[in-house]
Motif scaffolding. Structure first.
Motif, PDB file in Angstrom:
ATOM      1  N   ASP A 108       0.835  -1.219   0.000  1.00  0.00           N
ATOM      2  CA  ASP A 108       0.000   0.000   0.000  1.00  0.00           C
ATOM      3  C   ASP A 108       0.863   1.260   0.000  1.00  0.00           C
ATOM      4  O   ASP A 108       0.525   2.269   0.652  1.00  0.00           O
ATOM      5  N   GLY A 109       1.984   1.187  -0.717  1.00  0.00           N
ATOM      6  CA  GLY A 109       2.847   2.350  -0.849  1.00  0.00           C
ATOM      7  C   GLY A 109       3.773   2.594   0.318  1.00  0.00           C
ATOM      8  O   GLY A 109       4.547   3.557   0.303  1.00  0.00           O
ATOM      9  N   ILE A 110       3.745   1.723   1.325  1.00  0.00           N
ATOM     10  CA  ILE A 110       4.596   1.891   2.517  1.00  0.00           C
ATOM     11  C   ILE A 110       5.651   0.796   2.520  1.00  0.00           C
ATOM     12  O   ILE A 110       5.334  -0.393   2.421  1.00  0.00           O
ATOM     13  N   GLU A 111       6.907   1.212   2.621  1.00  0.00           N
ATOM     14  CA  GLU A 111       7.988   0.236   2.646  1.00  0.00           C
ATOM     15  C   GLU A 111       8.097  -0.401   4.021  1.00  0.00           C
ATOM     16  O   GLU A 111       8.024   0.272   5.050  1.00  0.00           O
ATOM     17  N   GLN A 112       8.275  -1.722   4.023  1.00  0.00           N
ATOM     18  CA  GLN A 112       8.442  -2.487   5.248  1.00  0.00           C
ATOM     19  C   GLN A 112       9.574  -3.484   5.038  1.00  0.00           C
ATOM     20  O   GLN A 112      10.034  -3.693   3.920  1.00  0.00           O
ATOM     21  N   SER A 113      10.019  -4.107   6.104  1.00  0.00           N
ATOM     22  CA  SER A 113      11.074  -5.102   5.989  1.00  0.00           C
ATOM     23  C   SER A 113      10.742  -6.302   6.864  1.00  0.00           C
ATOM     24  O   SER A 113       9.992  -6.193   7.845  1.00  0.00           O
ATOM     25  N   ALA A 114      11.314  -7.445   6.487  1.00  0.00           N
ATOM     26  CA  ALA A 114      11.108  -8.681   7.239  1.00  0.00           C
ATOM     27  C   ALA A 114      12.324  -9.568   7.051  1.00  0.00           C
ATOM     28  O   ALA A 114      13.020  -9.483   6.037  1.00  0.00           O
ATOM     29  N   MET A 115      12.588 -10.420   8.036  1.00  0.00           N
ATOM     30  CA  MET A 115      13.664 -11.393   7.939  1.00  0.00           C
ATOM     31  C   MET A 115      13.076 -12.712   7.436  1.00  0.00           C
ATOM     32  O   MET A 115      12.164 -13.264   8.037  1.00  0.00           O
ATOM     33  N   VAL A 116      13.604 -13.176   6.303  1.00  0.00           N
ATOM     34  CA  VAL A 116      13.105 -14.397   5.672  1.00  0.00           C
ATOM     35  C   VAL A 116      14.141 -15.501   5.837  1.00  0.00           C
ATOM     36  O   VAL A 116      15.317 -15.320   5.495  1.00  0.00           O
ATOM     37  N   ALA A 117      13.701 -16.654   6.345  1.00  0.00           N
ATOM     38  CA  ALA A 117      14.589 -17.806   6.496  1.00  0.00           C
ATOM     39  C   ALA A 117      14.847 -18.430   5.129  1.00  0.00           C
ATOM     40  O   ALA A 117      13.903 -18.651   4.352  1.00  0.00           O
ATOM     41  N   LEU A 118      16.105 -18.700   4.828  1.00  0.00           N
ATOM     42  CA  LEU A 118      16.473 -19.308   3.550  1.00  0.00           C
ATOM     43  C   LEU A 118      16.559 -20.819   3.746  1.00  0.00           C
ATOM     44  O   LEU A 118      17.536 -21.337   4.289  1.00  0.00           O
ATOM     45  N   ILE A 119      15.519 -21.508   3.311  1.00  0.00           N
ATOM     46  CA  ILE A 119      15.392 -22.948   3.556  1.00  0.00           C
ATOM     47  C   ILE A 119      15.327 -23.698   2.228  1.00  0.00           C
ATOM     48  O   ILE A 119      14.978 -23.129   1.188  1.00  0.00           O
ATOM     49  N   ALA A 120      15.670 -24.971   2.274  1.00  0.00           N
ATOM     50  CA  ALA A 120      15.440 -25.835   1.126  1.00  0.00           C
ATOM     51  C   ALA A 120      13.951 -26.161   1.053  1.00  0.00           C
ATOM     52  O   ALA A 120      13.238 -26.080   2.061  1.00  0.00           O
ATOM     53  N   ALA A 121      13.491 -26.499  -0.132  1.00  0.00           N
ATOM     54  CA  ALA A 121      12.085 -26.862  -0.291  1.00  0.00           C
ATOM     55  C   ALA A 121      11.766 -28.040   0.621  1.00  0.00           C
ATOM     56  O   ALA A 121      12.405 -29.099   0.513  1.00  0.00           O
ATOM     57  N   PRO A 122      10.819 -27.909   1.540  1.00  0.00           N
ATOM     58  CA  PRO A 122      10.580 -28.970   2.529  1.00  0.00           C
ATOM     59  C   PRO A 122       9.907 -30.207   1.938  1.00  0.00           C
ATOM     60  O   PRO A 122       9.119 -30.112   1.002  1.00  0.00           O
ATOM     61  N   GLU A 123      10.259 -31.362   2.497  1.00  0.00           N
ATOM     62  CA  GLU A 123       9.642 -32.638   2.140  1.00  0.00           C
ATOM     63  C   GLU A 123       8.448 -32.880   3.061  1.00  0.00           C
ATOM     64  O   GLU A 123       8.344 -33.911   3.719  1.00  0.00           O
ATOM     65  N   GLU A 124       7.537 -31.932   3.087  1.00  0.00           N
ATOM     66  CA  GLU A 124       6.347 -32.020   3.936  1.00  0.00           C
ATOM     67  C   GLU A 124       5.098 -31.686   3.113  1.00  0.00           C
ATOM     68  O   GLU A 124       5.047 -30.620   2.491  1.00  0.00           O
ATOM     69  N   PRO A 125       4.141 -32.602   3.066  1.00  0.00           N
ATOM     70  CA  PRO A 125       4.152 -33.942   3.671  1.00  0.00           C
ATOM     71  C   PRO A 125       5.133 -34.857   2.939  1.00  0.00           C
ATOM     72  O   PRO A 125       5.609 -34.504   1.853  1.00  0.00           O
ATOM     73  N   PRO A 126       5.467 -36.037   3.487  1.00  0.00           N
ATOM     74  CA  PRO A 126       6.385 -36.949   2.802  1.00  0.00           C
ATOM     75  C   PRO A 126       5.888 -37.281   1.402  1.00  0.00           C
ATOM     76  O   PRO A 126       4.677 -37.397   1.178  1.00  0.00           O
ATOM     77  N   ARG A 127       6.829 -37.426   0.447  1.00  0.00           N
ATOM     78  CA  ARG A 127       6.422 -37.689  -0.938  1.00  0.00           C
ATOM     79  C   ARG A 127       5.870 -39.095  -1.128  1.00  0.00           C
ATOM     80  O   ARG A 127       5.177 -39.343  -2.120  1.00  0.00           O
ATOM     81  N   ASP A 128       6.158 -40.016  -0.228  1.00  0.00           N
ATOM     82  CA  ASP A 128       5.624 -41.384  -0.303  1.00  0.00           C
ATOM     83  C   ASP A 128       5.740 -41.952  -1.715  1.00  0.00           C
ATOM     84  O   ASP A 128       4.764 -42.454  -2.304  1.00  0.00           O
ATOM     85  N   GLN A 129       6.931 -41.896  -2.253  1.00  0.00           N
ATOM     86  CA  GLN A 129       7.178 -42.367  -3.615  1.00  0.00           C
ATOM     87  C   GLN A 129       6.805 -43.837  -3.752  1.00  0.00           C
ATOM     88  O   GLN A 129       7.107 -44.658  -2.890  1.00  0.00           O
ATOM     89  N   LEU A 130       6.149 -44.181  -4.867  1.00  0.00           N
ATOM     90  CA  LEU A 130       5.645 -45.537  -5.066  1.00  0.00           C
ATOM     91  C   LEU A 130       5.812 -45.940  -6.525  1.00  0.00           C
ATOM     92  O   LEU A 130       5.446 -45.186  -7.428  1.00  0.00           O
ATOM     93  N   THR A 131       6.362 -47.143  -6.754  1.00  0.00           N
ATOM     94  CA  THR A 131       6.475 -47.708  -8.096  1.00  0.00           C
ATOM     95  C   THR A 131       5.455 -48.821  -8.243  1.00  0.00           C
ATOM     96  O   THR A 131       5.417 -49.748  -7.419  1.00  0.00           O
ATOM     97  N   LEU A 132       4.615 -48.735  -9.267  1.00  0.00           N
ATOM     98  CA  LEU A 132       3.534 -49.697  -9.439  1.00  0.00           C
ATOM     99  C   LEU A 132       4.088 -51.089  -9.749  1.00  0.00           C
ATOM    100  O   LEU A 132       5.101 -51.237 -10.433  1.00  0.00           O
ATOM    101  N   ALA A 133       3.393 -52.099  -9.254  1.00  0.00           N
ATOM    102  CA  ALA A 133       3.842 -53.487  -9.365  1.00  0.00           C
ATOM    103  C   ALA A 133       3.746 -53.997 -10.794  1.00  0.00           C
ATOM    104  O   ALA A 133       3.073 -53.402 -11.652  1.00  0.00           O
ATOM    105  N   LYS A 134       4.375 -55.125 -11.050  1.00  0.00           N
ATOM    106  CA  LYS A 134       4.408 -55.713 -12.391  1.00  0.00           C
ATOM    107  C   LYS A 134       3.018 -56.082 -12.880  1.00  0.00           C
ATOM    108  O   LYS A 134       2.736 -56.037 -14.085  1.00  0.00           O
TER     109      LYS A 134
END
Length: 458
Positions: A341-367
């Motif tokens: 809204d035209g007003i400058e502000q500041s914030a501290m942003v944590a530099l994180i890796a892309a989180p694995e949340e929720p777990p990806r639960d990787q699955l390979t379909l059976a034969k």
């Protein structure tokens, strides 16, 4: 006579104002001292890449492969040679080059300026940034180039490009820094923030050094903007600050570059958009979307805010912002200045890796599944970042298609939103539907910004 004397005085004035050179050093300007200092740390790199060459594309199809095996034989390995340059960064043999030079290589040879030759191994590489960190083992301490802080580089500075263009041997070309914060143009490799130079750069210069007049490394030459294949005076170099971030991560034992995750959708705020939205000036990045786990959201930023700078440096494109986050490094915090809204502000942003949340639960379909060996994953920020998916996407991600799913038109990186009319949120749901009991399948798939329908019979 007065007029003649006045004319003679005016003609003589520029001559008398000039300084007469007093020594040979003043007569001859030379880059030789800089080259003598920097050149020993620039190396030639020869890499071999082994690829399988197939006589016909149908040999890649699991159904047709067996028909061609007896007639055209097995795929034959083909060796491709890659030529480039590199820069020694430490006395113990840390070398930086471009990923497109060494990233897929099976054999890497590094030749020093004094003709000594060493084998090298890749410690860390990243295709998006087009950087790779190598290690060579030499019995003696090696010459190396110090890194210069990138934000001190200015447009108009003299610069030298050192590399091995066209394989003719180490060559030096001179020019100036002609631009900063470039995206690389249509001919650039890698993504992000580049230093632009008009020092002639040609094929083979990739991975070579861009140095200043003090012999410090300011960038790694990576690409040129050209229509003819030769240098047209627009070359791009990866800034030394990003090189330093790669070296730091390789020293921590990382084999893949950890890039901080923003979790935002945004675009450059140009003059037209600024006028439409009622901003008094252009510049910055306007936020159009935020992932629920975005560190920017956690820091208090909202959709509609305009990010002005990160870590004290102005940002005008998303790529500039990611660059600033990358050079600050994972695990740190960056002060972000934004306008609301035209007003400058500041914030501290944590530099994180892309989180694995929720777990990806990787699955390979059976034969026995209708699509055996199809590998699926639940969507989370890490999967979104890995596959470059839209932040708001829902469904299950395709990591590997397997032999049968490939024939349906499915591709790695697709997102299956719906399967036989059932919305998907977990790989196990897809596995149950494709268990083999159904014979007709209809998928709603998102591919990039498009949605497509895939139908097949089991």
């Amino acid at each position: 006579m007065k007029y003649i004397a006045l004319v003679l005085t005016l003609l003589a004035a520029p001559v008398t104002a000039q300084q007469v050179p007093q020594s040979a050093a003043e007569v001859q300007m030379s880059f030789a001292p800089v080259v003598k200092q920097a050149a020993p740390a620039v190396v030639n790199i020869y890499a071999k890449i082994v690829r399988e060459v197939r006589a016909t594309p149908l040999q890649s199809d699991p159904f047709f492969e067996r028909f061609f095996r007896d007639t055209v034989g097995e795929p034959k390995p083909r060796v491709q040679n890659s030529l480039g340059s590199g820069v020694i960064l430490s006395a113990d043999g840390i070398v930086v080059s471009n990923y497109h030079v060494v990233g897929m290589a099976t054999d890497i040879r590094v030749v020093l300026n004094d003709r000594r030759e060493f084998g090298a191994r890749v410690l860390l590489g990243d295709e998006d940034s087009d950087l790779a960190i190598l290690k060579i083992d030499a019995p003696d301490a090696l010459p190396f180039l110090p890194l210069r802080t990138s934000d001190t580089v200015e447009v108009g500075e003299l610069a030298l490009a050192i590399g091995n263009p066209f394989g003719v041997g180490q060559t030096v070309s001179s020019g100036i820094v002609s631009g900063l914060a470039r995206s690389g143009g249509s001919g650039g490799r890698g993504r992000g923030y580049f230093i632009q130079t008009d020092a002639p750069i040609n094929p083979g210069n990739s991975g070579g050094a861009l140095v200043d007049m003090a012999g410090r490394l300011i960038g790694i030459n990576t690409s040129i903007l050209t229509r003819s294949g030769g240098s047209n005076g627009i070359g791009f170099a990866i800034p030394a600050d990003l090189v330093a971030a790669f070296v730091a991560q390789s020293e921590r034992g990382m084999t893949e570059f950890g890039r901080p995750w923003a979790g935002i959708n945004g675009q450059a705020l140009d003059a037209d958009m600024a006028g439409t939205l009622g901003f008094d000036r252009s510049g910055g990045i306007i936020i159009s979307g935020l992932h629920p786990r975005s560190p920017f959201l956690n820091a208090g930023l909202e959709v509609g805010d305009v990010i002005l700078n990160v870590g004290g440096a102005a940002v005008n494109t998303p790529l500039e912002m990611i660059y600033r986050m990358s050079v600050t490094g994972l695990g740190a915090q960056a002060e972000v200045t934004y306008s609301r809204d035209g007003i400058e502000q500041s914030a501290m942003v944590a530099l994180i890796a892309a989180p694995e949340e929720p777990p990806r639960d990787q699955l390979t379909l059976a034969k026995q599944s209708l699509l055996p060996d199809l590998t699926l994953a639940r969507i989370n920020p890490a999967v979104i970042s890995e596959l470059n998916l839209p932040l708001e996407v829902e469904g299950v991600a395709v990591l590997n298609v397997g032999p049968f799913a490939a024939r349906t038109g499915l591709r790695a990186g697709d997102v299956i939103i719906m399967l036989n009319g059932v919305p998907l949120n977990h790989p196990s749901e897809a596995a149950a539907i494709l268990s083999g009991e159904v014979r007709r399948v209809e998928m709603l798939v998102q591919r990039g910004a498009q949605r497509i329908s895939i139908r097949f019979r089991g």
